[in-house]
Design an enzyme around this catalytic site. Structure first.
Site, mmCIF file in Angstrom:
data_model
loop_
_atom_site.group_PDB
_atom_site.id
_atom_site.type_symbol
_atom_site.label_atom_id
_atom_site.label_comp_id
_atom_site.label_asym_id
_atom_site.label_seq_id
_atom_site.Cartn_x
_atom_site.Cartn_y
_atom_site.Cartn_z
ATOM 1 N N GLU A 285 0.890 -1.177 0.000
ATOM 2 C CA GLU A 285 0.000 0.000 0.000
ATOM 3 C C GLU A 285 0.917 1.214 0.000
ATOM 4 O OE1 GLU A 285 -3.035 -0.548 -0.385
ATOM 5 O OE2 GLU A 285 -3.424 -2.536 0.452
ATOM 6 N N CYS A 319 -1.670 9.255 3.473
ATOM 7 C CA CYS A 319 -1.595 8.783 2.085
ATOM 8 C C CYS A 319 -2.809 9.267 1.316
ATOM 9 C CB CYS A 319 -1.506 7.265 2.065
ATOM 10 S SG CYS A 319 -2.719 6.522 3.152
HETATM 11 P P1 NAP Z 1 8.673 4.767 4.147
HETATM 12 O O1 NAP Z 1 9.795 5.674 4.362
HETATM 13 O O2 NAP Z 1 8.540 4.084 2.834
HETATM 14 O O3 NAP Z 1 8.742 3.697 5.332
HETATM 15 C C1 NAP Z 1 7.737 2.731 5.496
HETATM 16 C C2 NAP Z 1 8.319 1.558 6.265
HETATM 17 O O4 NAP Z 1 9.282 0.890 5.458
HETATM 18 C C3 NAP Z 1 9.037 1.955 7.541
HETATM 19 O O5 NAP Z 1 8.798 0.973 8.527
HETATM 20 C C4 NAP Z 1 10.491 1.962 7.107
HETATM 21 O O6 NAP Z 1 11.386 1.783 8.182
HETATM 22 C C5 NAP Z 1 10.500 0.760 6.175
HETATM 23 N N1 NAP Z 1 11.602 0.726 5.215
HETATM 24 C C6 NAP Z 1 12.374 1.740 4.790
HETATM 25 N N2 NAP Z 1 13.293 1.295 3.911
HETATM 26 C C7 NAP Z 1 13.092 -0.028 3.779
HETATM 27 C C8 NAP Z 1 13.724 -1.057 3.020
HETATM 28 N N3 NAP Z 1 14.727 -0.795 2.198
HETATM 29 N N4 NAP Z 1 13.250 -2.315 3.117
HETATM 30 C C9 NAP Z 1 12.207 -2.597 3.919
HETATM 31 N N5 NAP Z 1 11.591 -1.671 4.685
HETATM 32 C C10 NAP Z 1 12.019 -0.399 4.608
HETATM 33 O O7 NAP Z 1 7.262 5.516 4.412
HETATM 34 P P2 NAP Z 1 6.856 6.485 5.599
HETATM 35 O O8 NAP Z 1 7.543 7.794 5.396
HETATM 36 O O9 NAP Z 1 6.970 5.811 6.904
HETATM 37 O O10 NAP Z 1 5.296 6.674 5.322
HETATM 38 C C11 NAP Z 1 4.800 7.595 4.415
HETATM 39 C C12 NAP Z 1 4.452 6.934 3.098
HETATM 40 O O11 NAP Z 1 3.523 5.884 3.323
HETATM 41 C C13 NAP Z 1 3.759 7.875 2.144
HETATM 42 O O12 NAP Z 1 4.253 7.671 0.850
HETATM 43 C C14 NAP Z 1 2.302 7.454 2.243
HETATM 44 O O13 NAP Z 1 1.528 7.788 1.118
HETATM 45 C C15 NAP Z 1 2.442 5.987 2.417
HETATM 46 N N6 NAP Z 1 1.222 5.420 3.004
HETATM 47 C C16 NAP Z 1 0.380 4.674 2.224
HETATM 48 C C17 NAP Z 1 -0.795 4.188 2.750
HETATM 49 C C18 NAP Z 1 -1.760 3.375 1.946
HETATM 50 O O14 NAP Z 1 -2.649 2.759 2.527
HETATM 51 N N7 NAP Z 1 -1.645 3.346 0.637
HETATM 52 C C19 NAP Z 1 -1.106 4.458 4.076
HETATM 53 C C20 NAP Z 1 -0.215 5.208 4.846
HETATM 54 C C21 NAP Z 1 0.952 5.682 4.293
HETATM 55 P P3 NAP Z 1 12.159 3.049 8.828
HETATM 56 O O15 NAP Z 1 11.127 3.966 9.367
HETATM 57 O O16 NAP Z 1 12.963 2.413 9.909
HETATM 58 O O17 NAP Z 1 12.960 3.656 7.724
#
Ligand code: NAP
Length: 522
Positions: A285, A319
């Protein structure tokens, strides 16, 4: 208990509910008493310290230490996956009725603890009171929804026809074994609770890694499952960096399926790389660049309320946030006047205070993105209101910015990139088909909103907009505020990999695979 009377959802909460605020004040006191401590992660229920502790500070005030969280190593991750794998046969064969009884107890614990959990979340990621309460209560409802789905479908066991030989002929949905859940900072409880409970009720053992901002709230979810009686083998809680813990989980052959919620960049990498030797299910997602169209037949008071809530709720860090608005030229000036007037009344500040609507943004990166987008508007367009960082007085120690409306040319990057800050771009349009084309002109397809009192226009929009969650004439939020069992939540295009939505009728089945069973008895 006075709180029994409240049914909390994003759409029904009202800011002037005094009793709710009294309970919330008590929750703040409890959550404050948790701050500044050291927290291990848990493998098979045993605390571990990994490579040591990392401090997390609040975006509200950098002097507030949320806590120190142990950082799992790759070896810890491998151990956690081995524990989950070893327990997966037992958990998968535990009657589904027992599994959902535990998960339902966890939901009730979350509800019971909702004020302190919401206050903690507010301190950790900066959500305002009602947004944080909504996230917590949505989490409990996601657990309940997934349990109800199992029950409604009798655990997904279906009798089949027999051909000739007597015996048992039936079809079952069976778990994959080990299921990974990686969650984002912005719904630190709900987007861990929905996927993990889906995986658990289906009979998978879960390996869970929360975002580094949101880790304490993730730990509280682990505690709710544990206190509800979930066996230690069924749920592993790992704190640590995405680049280590997340990477090891994603690349481990014994992880049978994964739910990742987060950015497009990380999610697409996981989608492309997760399955190596054989196909494995990947639920990603991802981001959004969610549009609203306001027709000249719209109720502008409703439309400006809805856009305001979705553009600035949790600082645009959803999001589903509304970051693009196309308004019919006939009503453009009036729409802008109203939206500007309402935006300038928004109170920015410490989100623990009950009259504050807009808290801080999450970190320095978000501040930088905000400043770049505001600079782009100053250079190539104009700022209707806002555009500044807030750094004086009460704002000095946190990540505060003004809620901002900008006009930029339609070819500006501001219309394309997911910004995740409280900044919304507006533009006039002349023809509805052109507005719909612009709204769909994005790699994303998560949510969308439309305001018009004309049914024919509404149908045109409903039938051509490319997004998974769509709303018409909604004052409570143009593009935000979905609730399990009310608005299933999932994205199209670059916003989601499965086309199936959380809190909807097709969600839980994704955590299982079909097994057709024939047992001849002659
Ligand atoms: P993110 O930076 O992509 O991080 C999401 C998760 O992935 C975190 O737990 C992060 O850990 C982990 N992660 C980072 N690099 C990784 C890797 N190489 N391999 C595996 N896991 C990894 O996103 P965010 O800033 O937390 O959240 C915001 C984003 O989420 C926005 O783009 C938003 O649109 C999206 N979102 C989508 C939905 C939906 O339902 N479509 C809902 C909510 C949010 P760390 O924090 O330790 O880096």
């Amino acid at each position: 208990m006075p709180e029994q009377g409240f049914r909390i959802t994003y759409a029904t909460m009202s800011a002037d509910n005094e009793e709710l605020h009294k309970l919330y004040d008590r929750g703040i006191e409890v959550a404050r008493s948790w701050l500044g401590q050291k927290h291990p992660f848990y493998v098979n229920g045993e605390p571990r310290e990994g490579s040591g502790y990392k401090e997390v500070r609040s975006p509200i005030d950098h002097d507030i230490v949320i806590g120190e969280f142990a950082q799992a190593t790759r070896e810890d991750v491998r151990d956690a996956i081995a524990v989950a794998k070893a327990f997966s046969t037992e958990w998968g064969n535990t009657p589904w009725q027992e599994r959902i009884a535990i998960v339902r107890r966890a939901a009730d614990l979350i509800t019971e603890r909702r004020y302190e959990l919401a206050a903690l979340m507010a301190m950790e990621v900066g959500k305002n009171r009602l947004e944080a309460l909504g996230d917590v209560e949505e989490s409990a409802d996601l657990l309940r929804w997934n349990c109800n789905e199992m029950e409604k479908h009798n655990g997904f066991t279906t009798p089949m026809q027999s051909l000739g030989s007597p015996g048992e002929y039936y079809d079952m949905l069976r778990p994959y074994g080990v299921w990974a859940v990686i969650s984002p900072f912005n719904f630190p409880m709900a987007l861990a609770a929905g996927p993990s409970s889906g995986a658990l009720v289906a009979g998978n053992c879960v390996v869970f890694k929360p975002a580094h901002m949101g880790v304490f709230t993730g730990l509280k979810l682990y505690e709710a499952y544990r206190d509800a009686g979930l066996p230690a083998g069924a749920f592993q809680f790992l704190s640590g960096p995405g680049s280590v813990v997340g990477d090891e989980i994603v690349n481990h052959p014994d992880v049978g399926g994964i739910t990742f919620t987060g950015s497009y960049e990380v999610g697409m990498g996981i989608y492309k790389g997760f399955a190596k030797d054989f196909p494995k299910p990947v639920i990603c997602e991802m981001g959004g660049k969610n549009p609203t169209i306001v027709s000249d037949k719209a109720d502008l008071d409703k439309a400006t309320d809805g856009v305001l809530r979705s553009a600035f709720g949790f600082g645009g860090q959803k999001c589903s946030a509304n970051s693009r608005v196309y308004v019919h030229r006939n009503v453009y000036d009036e729409f802008l006047r109203l939206l500007k007037e309402k935006t300038e009344k928004i109170k920015v500040g410490n989100p623990l205070e009950k009259d504050v609507y807009l808290g801080p943004v999450i970190d320095e990166n978000a501040l930088a993105t905000f400043e770049e987008a505001a600079a782009e508007a100053r250079k190539n367009g104009r700022i209707i209101t806002g555009g500044e960082r807030l750094t004086e007085g009460e704002y000095a120690k946190g990540n505060y910015v003004q809620p901002t409306i900008v006009e930029v040319p339609l070819d500006s990057w501001v219309w394309k990139k997911e910004l995740f800050v409280p900044l919304v771009a507006v533009a006039p349009y002349d023809d509805l088909d052109e507005a719909i084309r612009l709204a769909n002109d994005t790699e994303y397809g998560l949510t969308a909103g439309f305001y018009s009192e004309d049914r024919a226009e509404i149908d045109r929009w409903l039938n051509s907009i490319e997004a998974g969650v769509i709303y018409v004439n909604r004052r409570a939020g143009a593009t935000t505020g979905a609730w399990p069992g009310v608005q299933p939540f999932g994205g199209w295009k670059g916003s989601g990999t499965t086309g199936k939505a959380g809190g909807g009728p097709y969600y839980v089945t994704q955590y299982m695979r079909e097994q057709s069973r024939t047992v001849i008895e002659e």
